[in-house]
Motif scaffolding. Structure first.
Motif: not given
Length: 345
Positions: A1-9, A76-85
């Motif tokens: 199963m492929s891993k989901e991607t998180v974008f962390l600013s 952006g098409a890769e991202f599943d979640y955004i964590l905006h810090t």
């Protein structure tokens, strides 16, 4: 199963590095972090032992209205979640509104808009706001007040701009409101959670981040460790605390646990004053006692009792884990500071 991607600013930040560590520990996610330079990316990559699940994009100025567009157009098409810090935080400014408030709002609007435009698969957006968005600087000092997850800092702009600290509080409030407002007006498909921490204590993710001066909250502890016996200990410095590891834990929970969606979470483990920190350090570190500031032991109780009631029981019930206590948080911070000090002598 492929891993989901998180974008962390803001991936190099104090809280963000702990988030990175906890996300990588799960082995469930790929993380794309935003940094401002190749140097910062290389240092973080090295600290995380070149983990193959960690990569970086460059966002040089988060205050720009289109700050995140280029990165999100590409990835952006890769991202599943955004964590905006990421958030502008400096008091070395000339114009409170122009240099502090507007950049905070622009940066937050930019990442929400970029998510809607270029990241169609994002399921959850988690913004690191602040207790500053819950209570104005004065509201927390009024004993009769009760502040909770429904409370907002209601200080008007014309009043806030007169003072840099109040302007910072306003900037965090306006930025968080922008997330909720844009989420609604843009009919965004993702769910939003807001993380609103109080003063954040606890060790740095890596010893290499321990410098002569630490981040604002931890500097209270660092200042006492490096104080002189006759230095004053001010009970005017008081508020609420939470450990950085619990802040990171809440962020990771917010993307994994559906019941946290749509909530503001006030992260607070309890109250403290500067005297509380001095008392713990003097008691727990006999090698420092008699050399560092002592203040008036026990006088923190009266200072703490003068503060508003902070009721975050809803947050605690939703998260379902015990927050790290003040003594443990302070000691883990001090232990790291002393370890680094010893290695440099």
């Amino acid at each position: 199963m492929s891993k989901e991607t998180v974008f962390l600013s803001g991936a190099t930040g104090y809280i963000a590095q702990h988030i990175l560590g906890q996300l990588l520990e799960t082995k469930k996610y790929k993380i794309v972090g935003s940094v401002r330079s190749q140097e910062k990316a290389d240092a973080l990559k090295t600290n995380f032992q070149n983990n193959e699940d960690l990569s970086f994009v460059f966002v040089d100025d988060i205050a720009k209205e289109d700050a995140f567009d280029a990165a999100f157009q590409k990835h952006g098409a890769e991202f599943d979640y955004i964590l905006h810090t990421a958030s502008p935080f400096t008091f070395e400014i000339k114009d409170n509104k122009k240099d502090l408030i507007i950049p905070a709002i622009n940066g937050t609007k930019s990442i929400v808009q970029a998510t809607v435009k270029y990241a169609p698969n994002v399921k959850k957006f988690v913004v690191t706001s602040s207790y500053a968005a819950v209570a104005s600087p004065s509201a927390d000092y009024i004993k009769s007040n009760t502040l909770n997850e429904e409370t907002w800092n209601d200080q008007p702009l014309e009043e806030a701009v007169k003072d840099p600290i109040a302007s910072y509080y306003y900037s965090k409030t306006a930025a968080e409101r922008a997330v909720w407002d844009l989420h609604k007006s843009l009919n965004a498909k993702f769910k939003v959670t807001s993380i609103n921490p109080v003063f954040v204590f606890g060790p740095q993710q890596f010893d290499s981040s321990v410098t002569k001066k630490l981040n604002t909250s931890c500097e209270f502890i660092n200042g006492i460790v490096h104080s002189q016996l006759d230095d004053p200990v001010s009970n005017d410095i008081k508020g609420a605390f939470v450990d950085v590891r619990d802040v990171a834990k809440a962020q990771v929970a917010a993307i994994a646990d559906d019941k946290l969606a749509g909530h503001r979470l006030i992260l607070s483990a309890g109250r403290f004053s500067l005297q509380s920190l001095a008392d713990i350090i003097n008691k727990k570190y006999p090698q420092l006692k008699g050399k560092i500031a002592r203040g008036v032991p026990g006088s923190d109780k009266e200072a703490i009792d003068s503060l508003a009631t902070l009721d975050n029981h809803v947050t605690k019930e939703l998260l379902g884990f015990e927050f790290i206590g003040l003594t443990e948080s302070v000691m883990d911070t001090v232990n790291q500071i002393l370890k680094v000090d010893a290695s440099q002598n």
